[in-house]
Enzyme design. Sequence first.
Site, PDB file in Angstrom:
ATOM      1  N   SER A 162       0.910  -1.190   0.111  1.00  0.00           N
ATOM      2  CA  SER A 162      -0.061   0.000   0.097  1.00  0.00           C
ATOM      3  C   SER A 162       0.747   1.123  -0.020  1.00  0.00           C
ATOM      4  O   SER A 162       0.232   2.211  -0.385  1.00  0.00           O
ATOM      5  CB  SER A 162      -0.884  -0.056   1.212  1.00  0.00           C
ATOM      6  OG  SER A 162      -0.323  -0.224   2.238  1.00  0.00           O
TER       7      SER A 162
ATOM      8  N   ASP B 234      -3.221   7.850   8.333  1.00  0.00           N
ATOM      9  CA  ASP B 234      -4.067   6.944   8.857  1.00  0.00           C
ATOM     10  C   ASP B 234      -3.202   6.142  10.017  1.00  0.00           C
ATOM     11  O   ASP B 234      -2.204   6.627  10.498  1.00  0.00           O
ATOM     12  CB  ASP B 234      -4.491   5.927   7.746  1.00  0.00           C
ATOM     13  CG  ASP B 234      -3.872   5.213   7.090  1.00  0.00           C
ATOM     14  OD1 ASP B 234      -2.611   5.013   7.303  1.00  0.00           O
ATOM     15  OD2 ASP B 234      -4.505   4.623   6.029  1.00  0.00           O
TER      16      ASP B 234
ATOM     17  N   HIS C  32      -0.135   4.634   7.123  1.00  0.00           N
ATOM     18  CA  HIS C  32       0.433   5.316   6.000  1.00  0.00           C
ATOM     19  C   HIS C  32       0.853   6.740   6.542  1.00  0.00           C
ATOM     20  O   HIS C  32       0.092   7.401   6.951  1.00  0.00           O
ATOM     21  CB  HIS C  32      -0.332   5.347   4.972  1.00  0.00           C
ATOM     22  CG  HIS C  32      -0.802   3.815   4.641  1.00  0.00           C
ATOM     23  ND1 HIS C  32      -1.923   3.123   5.144  1.00  0.00           N
ATOM     24  CD2 HIS C  32      -0.293   2.610   4.135  1.00  0.00           C
ATOM     25  CE1 HIS C  32      -2.178   2.000   4.704  1.00  0.00           C
ATOM     26  NE2 HIS C  32      -1.005   1.737   4.068  1.00  0.00           N
TER      27      HIS C  32
END
Length: 377
Positions: free
Chosen positions: A51, A341, A344
Site C-alpha cells: 500500500s 491513517d 501510512h
Amino acid sequence: MAKTTATGLIILFCLQFLVRLFPCHGTDHCSRVKGKDGNDEIKGMFVFGSSLVDNGNNNYLRNSTAKADFLPYGIDFPYGPSGRFTNGKNVIDLLGEKLKLPSLIPTFSDPSTKGRKVVHGVNFASGASGILDDTGFLAVQVISLNQQIRNFEKITLPELEKQLGCGSKELLQNYLFVVGAGGNDYSFNYFLRKPDNNVSLQAFTAILTKLLSQQIQKLYNLGGRKFVLMSVNPLGCAPMVNAVRKGRCINALNKAATLFNDGLKSFIDVAKADMPNSNLVFVNSYKIITDIIRNPASKGFKDAKNACCELVPSIQLGGSGILCKKGGKTCGDRSGHVFFDGLHPTEAVNTQIATKAFSSYLQTEVYPINVNQLAKL
C-alpha cells in the site's frame, strides 16, 4: 535506358515513402527509447509492492477490504480519492515528478491500462500484500508480489514490446523498477500469527530476504537493470499500535524492520555477482521517518504519534485502527502530521522520502547512490 532510369526513380521514391509510413522496428527504433538527444533517460517506472506504493490496484478487487477509494483519502490529491493510501500523492507520484515523467503511472488493474498507456510504466502494487503469498489474508483479497511480477511478465511486458517494437533486454534498460514490500509480512503475518508460529524472527527474516532476492532476480532476468528498493518503515511507531505503545515505539516491531532493512542493504552489495550490468539503490525510509519522529519540529511537523484521520477500529489488532473511516473527520493541519491513517504517512512525509531518495548524498539515507544518479547511469 531513360525508361529504365525513370522506373528506378519511381521505385526508389515508393520505397522511401513506405519506410517513412511504416518505420522499421529494429535497433533504430529501440534507440529512440533513449532521450531526445540520444542520451539515456528514464522512460518510466514499473512499481511492485504494498500500500505504500499502491496507486489504486485494489479498487478493482471486489472482495478486498484494503481499499482507499473514498474520502478522506485523496482529500489533497488533484483527482480526489484514487486508491492511494494517503491524503495526497504517494512516493511513486513524487518520484515520477522528479524524473520528469509525462504523466502519473497507471494502475495495472485498470482495464484501460493497455496500448500506449504502458509506455511510461505501470504500477502493479497492491495494498496489504506481501513478499509471501499468504500475507494479505487479513484483507481477504490482494495481489501478492509473486502475482504482480507474473502480471508484468505475461501481460504488460508483451504489450510494451509491441508498442515500442523491440525486445525487453533493449528497452527495459531505461526504466526504473521500484520494489516496496516486506512490512505487511511482519505486521499482518508473522506477529499476527505469532502464537502459532515457531519460526524465529531471524529465520523468518532470512526467508523473506531470500525470497525477495529471487523475485528481484526474476525481474532482472526479464530485462530490468535499474532497481530502487524501498526499506520497511518503522512499524513499531505507527498509530495502529497506539493501544499497546502508549505514545512510545514498540521495539520488537522496529527490530524486525531493522533486521529486514539490513538484509536488503546487504543484498545490494552482493547482487552485482548474480546480476551483472545492474544497478540497485536502497532507500532507507525507515531512517528518514525515524528522524522525523524523534524531532518533528526540526522537520516542520507537529504530530508524530497520532493519525490525521478518524480510524475504523480493528478487532484483529485489538481495537487499534489502520484505515480511515469513510467520510470521517481529518485533522486541520495535514502537512503537520507524520501519519495520515493508522499506518501510512502523509503526503508531507512522502515528499521528504522522495526528495531524499532522489537527491540525498548521505549513504545512511540512500545507498550506494541516489535515484538521480541511478537515472543517469
